[in-house]
Design a protein around this motif. Structure first.
Motif, short mmCIF file in Angstrom:
data_model
loop_
_atom_site.label_atom_id
_atom_site.label_comp_id
_atom_site.label_asym_id
_atom_site.label_seq_id
_atom_site.Cartn_x
_atom_site.Cartn_y
_atom_site.Cartn_z
N LEU A 1 0.69 -1.14 0.01
CA LEU A 1 0.01 -0.01 -0.21
C LEU A 1 0.88 1.18 0.01
O LEU A 1 0.54 2.16 -0.73
N PRO A 2 1.86 1.35 0.97
CA PRO A 2 2.63 2.72 0.67
C PRO A 2 3.27 3.12 -0.45
O PRO A 2 3.45 4.21 -1.07
N THR A 3 3.62 1.97 -1.28
CA THR A 3 4.48 2.09 -2.61
C THR A 3 3.08 2.37 -3.53
O THR A 3 3.47 3.33 -4.41
N GLN A 4 2.21 1.95 -3.57
CA GLN A 4 0.82 2.33 -4.43
C GLN A 4 0.66 3.73 -4.14
O GLN A 4 0.29 4.56 -4.99
N LEU A 5 0.41 4.12 -3.01
CA LEU A 5 0.12 5.46 -2.50
C LEU A 5 1.17 6.66 -3.09
O LEU A 5 0.82 7.50 -3.59
#
Length: 256
Positions: free
Chosen positions: A196-200
């Motif tokens: 999730l952090p990378t996607q955001l």
């Protein structure tokens, strides 16, 4: 250089980033001032400054502006040394919230800029920690600053808030501080092992936001440094996140 770390959302690491960048600046030998405009006083506490009833704070400086605090003082008299070389603080106090309405109704929004103009020649870097909302104090800080950066804690709600924040700041820039520079988005509490952090972060980049290259990883050592009241670059100078803070400082202030 006067720099503001600002986000309208709480809990994104605003005080931690501003204090650790100030500590890194001081560690490099720069005479550094940390101005705490948050009534919670987290930055003040983090650098080990205890506010007593006799301590002159940023609240007293603002009280002087509206005539509540009547003994004339120069801005430098509200500045205190910390336990760390080259690091000074203009501390906050809970009473800061009490004088906000008075300052706002009298339109004293430029008084912080005037005070810091006097202090600029005495410090190499001035960092301003702001409250987590777009209020009188955060506006005054942005009017006084050369640039600002926005912490992002890899949360979906935080991503949505950045665009609203920038709309507010760009309007203030147009009206009151056309030279204000958006230095970029600081990725904080980043976990490279989670998707999730990378996607955001990728979404922010796709939206054209200037995401700074140096991320700050999530680590329990930050909370430990809070408890010790020693900013991480001074508490654990060889830690991975201390190196990340050093790289972020370089990116923001010495490589441009």
């Amino acid at each position: 250089m006067i720099s503001v770390v600002f986000n309208q959302k709480g809990g994104v690491g605003k005080s931690t980033i501003s204090t650790n960048l100030a500590a890194q600046s001081a560690k490099l030998g720069y005479k550094t001032l940390l101005v705490d405009l948050d009534a919670q006083g987290n930055s003040t506490h983090y650098v080990g400054v205890d506010v007593t009833e006799n301590t002159l704070t940023v609240t007293d400086m603002f009280k002087q502006v509206v005539g509540i605090f009547r003994t004339p003082k120069k801005p430098i008299e509200f500045v205190h040394s910390s336990a760390f070389d080259n690091l000074f603080v203009m501390p906050s106090s809970p009473a800061l919230a009490e004088v906000e309405r008075e300052l706002e109704t009298r339109y004293k929004i430029f008084k912080l800029r005037d005070a810091l103009k006097e202090l600029r020649s005495k410090f190499d870097y001035i960092f301003i920690d702001t409250p987590p909302n777009f209020n009188f104090y955060s506006k005054a800080a942005l009017i006084a600053a050369d640039g600002f950066c926005v912490p992002f804690d890899c949360d979906d709600f935080s991503a949505q808030a950045i665009h609203r924040l920038l709309e507010n700041v760009m309007e203030l820039k147009s009206d009151h501080n056309p030279e204000l520079m958006f230095q970029g988005v600081v990725i904080n509490q980043f976990n490279s092992q989670a998707n999730l952090p990378t996607q955001l972060v990728n979404q922010l980049k796709e939206q054209g936001l200037p995401v700074l290259e140096n991320y700050i990883s999530a680590t329990v050592k930050i909370k430990e440094s809070h408890s010790k009241r020693i900013p991480l670059p001074l508490y654990l100078p060889k830690h991975k996140v201390s190196n990340q803070i050093a790289a972020l400082f370089e990116e923001l202030y010495t490589s441009r």
